[in-house]
Design a protein around this motif. Sequence first.
Motif, PDB file in Angstrom:
ATOM      1  N   TYR A 134       0.779  -1.238   0.000  1.00 55.12           N
ATOM      2  CA  TYR A 134       0.000   0.000   0.000  1.00 55.12           C
ATOM      3  C   TYR A 134       0.809   1.286   0.000  1.00 55.12           C
ATOM      4  N   ASP A 193       5.237   7.977   0.817  1.00 56.33           N
ATOM      5  CA  ASP A 193       3.948   7.922   1.502  1.00 56.33           C
ATOM      6  C   ASP A 193       4.170   7.835   3.005  1.00 56.33           C
ATOM      7  N   GLU A 228      -2.288  14.311   3.308  1.00 53.81           N
ATOM      8  CA  GLU A 228      -2.516  13.887   1.924  1.00 53.81           C
ATOM      9  C   GLU A 228      -1.679  12.674   1.546  1.00 53.81           C
ATOM     10  N   LYS A 279      -1.005   6.837   3.972  1.00 53.85           N
ATOM     11  CA  LYS A 279      -1.616   5.635   3.399  1.00 53.85           C
ATOM     12  C   LYS A 279      -2.056   4.651   4.466  1.00 53.85           C
ATOM     13  N   PRO A 327     -10.036   9.408   6.541  1.00 45.65           N
ATOM     14  CA  PRO A 327     -10.576   9.207   5.193  1.00 45.65           C
ATOM     15  C   PRO A 327     -10.633   7.727   4.819  1.00 45.65           C
ATOM     16  N   GLY A 328     -11.590   7.392   4.008  1.00 42.37           N
ATOM     17  CA  GLY A 328     -11.799   5.995   3.651  1.00 42.37           C
ATOM     18  C   GLY A 328     -10.674   5.368   2.863  1.00 42.37           C
ATOM     19  N   HIS A 329      -9.828   6.175   2.206  1.00 44.79           N
ATOM     20  CA  HIS A 329      -8.738   5.593   1.427  1.00 44.79           C
ATOM     21  C   HIS A 329      -7.509   5.285   2.279  1.00 44.79           C
ATOM     22  N   VAL A 330      -7.544   5.675   3.558  1.00 50.56           N
ATOM     23  CA  VAL A 330      -6.427   5.400   4.465  1.00 50.56           C
ATOM     24  C   VAL A 330      -6.693   4.080   5.175  1.00 50.56           C
ATOM     25  N   LEU A 331      -5.743   3.168   5.111  1.00 43.39           N
ATOM     26  CA  LEU A 331      -5.884   1.867   5.744  1.00 43.39           C
ATOM     27  C   LEU A 331      -5.525   1.985   7.228  1.00 43.39           C
ATOM     28  N   ARG A 350     -16.276  -1.498   7.966  1.00 42.56           N
ATOM     29  CA  ARG A 350     -15.436  -0.517   7.277  1.00 42.56           C
ATOM     30  C   ARG A 350     -14.363  -1.234   6.464  1.00 42.56           C
ATOM     31  N   ASN A 377     -11.761  -0.183   5.109  1.00 45.17           N
ATOM     32  CA  ASN A 377     -10.396   0.325   5.276  1.00 45.17           C
ATOM     33  C   ASN A 377      -9.792  -0.080   6.625  1.00 45.17           C
ATOM     34  N   GLU A 396     -10.149  -7.733  -0.683  1.00 41.61           N
ATOM     35  CA  GLU A 396      -9.222  -6.949  -1.504  1.00 41.61           C
ATOM     36  C   GLU A 396      -7.920  -6.698  -0.767  1.00 41.61           C
TER      37      GLU A 396
END
Length: 358
Positions: A102, A107, A152, A155, A183-187, A213, A215, A241
Amino acid sequence: MSTPTPRPRATVATIPAYVPGRPPAAREGMTTYKLSSNENPFPPLPGVVEAVARAAEQMNRYPDMGCVALYDALATRLDVAPQQLAAGTGSVAVLYHLLQAYCDPGDEVVFAWRSFEAYPIAASVGGAVAVQVPVTADGRHDLDAMATAVGERTKVVLLCTPNNPTGPALTHGEVAGFLDRVPGHVLVVLDEAYREFVRMDDPLDALALTRQRPNVVVMRTFAKAYGLAGLRVGYLVGSVEVATAVRACSLPFGVSSIAQAAAVASLAAEDELLERVEKIVAERSRVTAALAEQGWQLPEAQGNFVWFPVGDRALELAAAAEEAGIVVRPFAGDGVRVSIGEPEANDRLVEVAGRSVN
């Protein structure tokens, strides 16, 4: 003219060294104890040695790369699909694979500090940037500061609960509230290496959060409560995934046949496991009560260890413990972590602490 030589990536020079718990030296006339690695003091659970012996008879063959028997046993125990699991040589290896999957170079990986020593190492190995958020004065995650630290380039966020080495655990409400701010894109990784030892109100139900969730993932290990530290097997639970991505980065045949067999046998011995865990928790309560009577004000211990936040006195306290025949784990400038071990070892810790309290 000098001959060119191979050079590693520049980030390799910045990787901090992992410092393992040191074993005790033999002392004439004295039994010495290792309380430096948060190991389970009990021998293997019933049936494990036999399962290991049977697996060893096939050591000329490669292990099952798909970990089918282990995944099936875990899926049944945890009520998840086998496709939601990813195993590795300890949960720390699973973390390495997850960050490889990821994080691109540059990152960010956000985690509390001080926390598990392998976190900054794992981030650096993949070229990611470790963002360390100081724990509170009582050794807890500062979730407000961690949420603010998510930017931003973030990850992955790592939550170690109970936190190693300071001891406190996060409640379910605290983690759920934190996830609302990420945020949903952060694991978000819930590292539960010591979950079996937690005794508190509103304990974390990490698996429920993975169902709600996509993530959120959970990391667990067989090294602590299950007593398989020498065989190295841990696992992740998450969405299909995420698990698929982690498996793609995993070392082929990484989890040995012996480790897989031992883990499956250990899962089948849950009653005996829980009895042993209760004995360790009881010893933890006895030790922390004795330390409180001496005047120590320690962070809440929810793992199988206690934390002495003695700062610059860490090496001094560790030396006093070693003189008494117990080896502990000092973190210079921060404190000392001491595993809950055999009752005799714990008694010696209390004696040393009594002479060292301010």
